[in-house]
Design a protein around this motif. Structure first.
Motif, PDB file in Angstrom:
ATOM      1  N   GLN A   1     -55.960  13.416  69.621  1.00 17.35           N
ATOM      2  CA  GLN A   1     -57.056  14.304  69.160  1.00 17.35           C
ATOM      3  C   GLN A   1     -57.565  13.543  67.863  1.00 17.35           C
ATOM      4  OE1 GLN A   1     -58.691  17.047  70.368  1.00 17.35           O
ATOM      5  NE2 GLN A   1     -57.721  16.214  72.114  1.00 17.35           N
TER       6      GLN A   1
ATOM      7  N   GLN B   1     -57.628  23.569  65.909  1.00 13.32           N
ATOM      8  CA  GLN B   1     -56.637  23.621  67.180  1.00 13.32           C
ATOM      9  C   GLN B   1     -55.396  23.970  66.469  1.00 13.32           C
ATOM     10  OE1 GLN B   1     -56.637  20.580  70.016  1.00 13.32           O
ATOM     11  NE2 GLN B   1     -58.440  19.703  69.010  1.00 13.32           N
TER      12      GLN B   1
ATOM     13  N   ARG C   1     -55.300  27.691  65.584  1.00 15.57           N
ATOM     14  CA  ARG C   1     -55.139  28.585  66.617  1.00 15.57           C
ATOM     15  C   ARG C   1     -53.492  28.674  67.265  1.00 15.57           C
ATOM     16  NH1 ARG C   1     -60.737  27.586  70.112  1.00 15.57           N
ATOM     17  NH2 ARG C   1     -61.595  27.369  67.698  1.00 15.57           N
TER      18      ARG C   1
ATOM     19  N   LEU D   1     -61.023  33.526  70.094  1.00 19.17           N
ATOM     20  CA  LEU D   1     -60.849  31.866  69.706  1.00 19.17           C
ATOM     21  C   LEU D   1     -60.368  31.206  70.619  1.00 19.17           C
ATOM     22  CD1 LEU D   1     -59.346  31.936  65.997  1.00 19.17           C
ATOM     23  CD2 LEU D   1     -61.541  31.294  66.862  1.00 19.17           C
TER      24      LEU D   1
ATOM     25  N   PRO E   1     -60.415  29.449  74.165  1.00 17.79           N
ATOM     26  CA  PRO E   1     -61.411  29.301  75.364  1.00 17.79           C
ATOM     27  C   PRO E   1     -60.331  29.609  76.603  1.00 17.79           C
ATOM     28  CG  PRO E   1     -61.364  27.451  74.065  1.00 17.79           C
ATOM     29  CD  PRO E   1     -60.485  28.175  73.071  1.00 17.79           C
TER      30      PRO E   1
ATOM     31  N   THR F   1     -59.638  28.606  79.349  1.00 14.21           N
ATOM     32  CA  THR F   1     -58.698  27.594  79.650  1.00 14.21           C
ATOM     33  C   THR F   1     -58.566  26.366  78.784  1.00 14.21           C
ATOM     34  OG1 THR F   1     -60.424  26.909  81.234  1.00 14.21           O
ATOM     35  CG2 THR F   1     -58.513  28.019  82.164  1.00 14.21           C
ATOM     36  N   LEU F   2     -57.431  26.460  78.287  1.00 13.31           N
ATOM     37  CA  LEU F   2     -57.124  25.190  77.208  1.00 13.31           C
ATOM     38  C   LEU F   2     -56.481  24.087  77.972  1.00 13.31           C
ATOM     39  CD1 LEU F   2     -56.238  26.568  73.742  1.00 13.31           C
ATOM     40  CD2 LEU F   2     -58.009  25.215  74.175  1.00 13.31           C
ATOM     41  N   ALA F   3     -57.193  22.803  77.656  1.00 14.24           N
ATOM     42  CA  ALA F   3     -56.451  21.676  78.499  1.00 14.24           C
ATOM     43  C   ALA F   3     -55.022  21.437  77.863  1.00 14.24           C
ATOM     44  CB  ALA F   3     -57.291  20.349  78.307  1.00 14.24           C
TER      45      ALA F   3
ATOM     46  N   PRO G   1     -60.483  20.179  73.089  1.00 16.72           N
ATOM     47  CA  PRO G   1     -60.518  21.562  73.857  1.00 16.72           C
ATOM     48  C   PRO G   1     -61.077  22.551  73.459  1.00 16.72           C
ATOM     49  CG  PRO G   1     -58.265  20.937  72.848  1.00 16.72           C
ATOM     50  CD  PRO G   1     -59.202  19.637  72.517  1.00 16.72           C
ATOM     51  N   HIS G   2     -61.343  22.733  72.076  1.00 15.32           N
ATOM     52  CA  HIS G   2     -61.720  23.729  71.456  1.00 15.32           C
ATOM     53  C   HIS G   2     -63.279  24.101  71.373  1.00 15.32           C
ATOM     54  CE1 HIS G   2     -61.576  21.037  67.983  1.00 15.32           C
ATOM     55  NE2 HIS G   2     -62.208  21.848  67.249  1.00 15.32           N
TER      56      HIS G   2
ATOM     57  N   TYR H   1     -65.784  24.505  78.809  1.00 21.60           N
ATOM     58  CA  TYR H   1     -64.871  23.950  77.927  1.00 21.60           C
ATOM     59  C   TYR H   1     -64.222  22.919  78.768  1.00 21.60           C
ATOM     60  CZ  TYR H   1     -65.433  27.174  74.302  1.00 21.60           C
ATOM     61  OH  TYR H   1     -65.971  27.900  73.180  1.00 21.60           O
ATOM     62  N   PRO H   2     -63.866  21.656  78.150  1.00 23.73           N
ATOM     63  CA  PRO H   2     -62.862  20.526  78.792  1.00 23.73           C
ATOM     64  C   PRO H   2     -61.943  20.945  79.718  1.00 23.73           C
ATOM     65  CG  PRO H   2     -63.232  20.210  76.538  1.00 23.73           C
ATOM     66  CD  PRO H   2     -63.672  21.522  76.713  1.00 23.73           C
ATOM     67  N   GLY H   3     -60.967  22.025  79.305  1.00 22.04           N
ATOM     68  CA  GLY H   3     -60.090  22.642  80.019  1.00 22.04           C
ATOM     69  C   GLY H   3     -60.628  23.240  81.493  1.00 22.04           C
ATOM     70  N   GLN H   4     -61.715  23.372  81.597  1.00 27.69           N
ATOM     71  CA  GLN H   4     -62.339  23.979  82.975  1.00 27.69           C
ATOM     72  C   GLN H   4     -62.808  22.937  83.729  1.00 27.69           C
ATOM     73  OE1 GLN H   4     -64.878  26.329  80.460  1.00 27.69           O
ATOM     74  NE2 GLN H   4     -64.072  28.165  81.502  1.00 27.69           N
TER      75      GLN H   4
END
Ligand SMILES: Nc1ncnc2c1ncn2[C@@H]1O[C@H](COP(=O)(O)OP(=O)(O)OP(=O)(O)O)[C@@H](O)[C@H]1O
Ligand SMILES: [Mg+2]
Lengths: 400, 259
Positions: free
Chosen positions: A295, A317, A320, A394, A396, A398-400, B105-106, B148-151
């Motif tokens: 990142q 990140q 969170r 906060l 999303p 689905t977080l990757a 990802p956020h 979002y990227p995770g999707q």
């Protein structure tokens, strides 16, 4: 059998052993609950709380200046209603959400019930009861207004609204302490729930940036910064808070030139802040460790400077991830404020001890401690609920 | 910027000029043992080599994600040194695509694209958003901009990562095994985007094991082994008639799995 009954049976009485455990636990819970209720409604004498409700709320704050605290309470209620409504009227883009979810109706019910029932249970005078109703009405009205008309506000104004919160905090300090044409009220006259909330909110607000800086310092490439942060963190985590509080009371007087040593209340607030920052730094550090190295590399390869990369990519990140343990720290900080009674501050526990020392209320310890426990429980529950809502907002989906 | 920047910035000068680059990792490992590479404007150079040969390390020195101890690297006329301002200047010119995508990802897909141009290049947000949407259309994921990227699937994520780099309008694109983390059916869609880029004349350095991509798109193929450059040749020659024994062995291996 209805579906509900069938489910109950499946969950609680699936096997004889399950059934036995269920029955035993139910009996225990029932007996405990009954005993508490029996005591609270029958034997307990709540006069001690009723007679001292002002003391528990604000300590020995001068009577003729208490309008300032009412004003502050009203402002806080207004800010709460406004933020609540604005948040609901701006659901996250990926998730949607209704303006009035079911939880909110429950919260509205709680606010209404508390504002109606509690003042009368405490036996407040009718004008005071009316004030509480007005404050609750203000909160709910602004909740409705912000939810209904918030989206119509121009975007720049909406972006500026959050800036109102720190301003409100400063204004609250002025309202409580005086200054700006208001008569000063010495911190030695502050007390009760107000002092508890003041000390803990001060420490929570300041330990957050300090803890983040310490966590970053601990990972820094500069050896002096890194070792400085490590020494700081280990020092404050290695000593019990109570010794640090005593140390603060005694040592700050020597360290600072005569006469300017801050009031005891502020000294204690600073010690709490410095102490909490060390624990927060550890929570943030675990959050930072959870952010993959790629990142930072991706952000840097896009041309972001290190500070930019940290503030826009890494820290959001990391925080969170760290949020649950940070809130845990805040909750224990709130509870740690009770230690301030040992250095002579009149926060909730200090107030309680003076009340119980009063011969008129001899033997009413159980009632006082019970009330204290409920108050703390409410504050901590509010923190916990708030943080869970924040977390949901906060993250999303689905977080990757 | 310093004087070393502007005079060299003519179209004739090479885009990347690396001379005798040596790198030791902090643990003493000698990862690059004097590697030379010159990349002209508009070239597509593919770097191949067995695992651990230093391909990623070499690629990452071009935008200063890795430092090096000896030799010199000159990117688009800017000499790489410890000067932080120069490093920032180079990173704005050099886009990089990672094996693991490294999307943020956020942030939504659109925010992933607009973050750097707005923050670093200080361009107006509305304008950048328009450009970002155009780029997303180009890589074939216009409809996903608010997700979002995770999707997204892996292939979609990698295409977003390419678009994110392009949004900074770089003069060079570096790819570090961009398709290695992808399922076979997604490899094609990413390579398609890269082919398009090459056709438009983008200067690219690509670490990959995709033989067909190298054959069709590369102007030169470089083989690395044990921190050294073993062979450098146009693809026809590299794949059919390598000069070094080491290259032959490597080709035998990958051509079995990659006919
Ligand atoms: N941070 C590090 N510290 C020490 N050694 C490292 C470090 N990173 C990589 N290496 C070593 O340097 C060598 C080159 O690594 P590099 O990642 O450049 O290889 P690569 O050619 O990209 O391999 P792959 O195909 O597996 O990605 C490897 O032997 C690796 O073990
Ligand atoms: Mg690699």
């Amino acid at each position: 059998m209805t579906p509900l009954l069938r489910r109950l049976r499946q969950d609680l009485f699936a096997t004889p052993a399950d059934g036995l455990v269920t029955v035993l636990l139910l009996a225990l819970i029932g007996a405990g609950g009954f005993a508490v209720l029996h005591w609270a409604l029958g034997q307990a004498q709540w006069a001690v709380i009723r007679a001292n409700s002002t003391l528990f709320a604000v300590g020995r704050y001068p009577l003729d200046q208490q309008w300032r605290l009412w004003l502050l309470t009203a402002l806080l209620a207004a800010a709460t209603g406004l933020s609540w409504g604005m948040l609901r009227s701006h659901p996250r883009p990926d998730r949607g959400g209704s303006l009035w979810p079911r939880n909110d109706w429950m919260a509205v019910g709680m606010v209404a019930l508390l504002s109606l029932a509690l003042p009368s249970l405490l036996g407040l005078a009718l004008p005071l009861q009316l004030r509480w109703w007005a404050i609750a009405a203000l909160l709910l009205l602004l909740r409705w207004l912000a939810g209904r008309f918030g989206p119509l506000l121009p975007a720049p104004l909406k972006r500026c609204l959050p800036l109102g919160l720190p301003l409100l905090y400063l204004l609250g300090m002025v309202l409580i302490g005086g200054g700006l044409a208001l008569e000063p009220v010495s911190p030695s006259q502050w007390g009760g729930l107000m002092l508890t909330l003041l000390e803990s909110s001060f420490a929570i607000l300041l330990c957050f940036p300090l803890g983040v800086l310490l966590a970053l310092g601990r990972r820094s490439d500069l050896p002096l910064l890194r070792w400085g942060s490590v020494v700081y963190i280990e020092f404050f985590r290695g000593a019990p808070l109570i010794t640090l509080l005593f140390l603060g009371q005694n040592m700050l007087g020597f360290l600072l030139p005569g006469g300017v040593a801050p009031e005891r209340v502020w000294r204690a607030a600073w010690v709490l802040t410095l102490f909490a920052a060390a624990y927060l730094a550890e929570a943030v550090r675990s959050g930072l460790a959870a952010v993959p190295r790629g990142q930072l590399e991706a952000a840097r390869s896009l041309g972001l400077s290190t500070p930019q990369a940290f503030t826009t990519v890494v820290l959001p990140q990391a925080l969170r991830v760290a949020l649950p343990s940070m809130v845990g720290q805040f909750i224990s900080l709130l509870q740690d404020t009770t230690l301030l009674s040992l250095i002579g501050l009149m926060e909730l526990l200090g107030t309680a001890r003076t009340v119980m020392a009063n011969p008129a209320f001899l033997g009413r310890n159980a009632e006082v401690y019970f009330t204290l426990a409920v108050l703390f429980w409410c504050c901590c529950a509010a923190l916990g609920l708030g943080s869970r809502a924040l977390e949901r907002r906060l993250n999303p989906s689905t977080l990757a | 910027m310093t004087s070393s920047v502007s005079p060299a910035r003519t179209d004739a000068a090479p885009m990347i000029e690396a001379c005798a680059v040596q790198k030791w990792y902090p643990n003493g490992f000698h990862a690059l043992r004097g590697v030379d590479l010159t990349v002209q404007r508009g070239e597509v150079v593919v770097i191949m080599g067995p695992s651990g040969s230093g391909k990623s390390t070499f690629l990452r020195t071009f935008n200063a994600l890795e430092d090096f101890q000896q030799g010199s690297i000159c990117v688009d006329g800017i000499v790489l040194s410890d000067d932080l301002r120069q490093i920032d200047a180079i990173r704005q010119e050099v886009g990089m695509v990672f094996q693991q995508f490294n999307l943020f990802p956020h942030l939504t897909v659109l925010e992933n694209l607009t973050l750097a141009p707005v923050l670093v290049r200080k361009r107006p947000k509305a304008e950048v958003e328009q450009q970002a949407r155009a780029l997303l259309r180009r890589v074939g994921i216009a409809e996903q901009s608010d997700k979002y990227p995770g999707q997204l699937s892996g292939g979609q994520q990698q295409r977003v990562a390419i678009a994110r780099s392009l949004c900074m309008e770089p003069r060079i694109m570096l790819f570090d095994e961009p398709t290695s983390a992808l399922d076979p059916e997604m490899v094609r869609e990413v390579l398609e985007v890269m082919r398009g880029l090459a056709a438009e004349g983008m200067t690219m350095v690509v670490v990959t094991h995709e033989v067909n991509f190298a054959r069709e798109v590369a102007t030169r193929v470089v083989l690395m082994a044990d921190g050294e450059k073993v062979e450098e040749a146009p693809p026809e020659q590299f794949f059919s008639n390598p000069t070094q024994e080491r290259s032959r062995r490597f080709l035998d291996q990958i051509l079995i799995s990659n006919p």
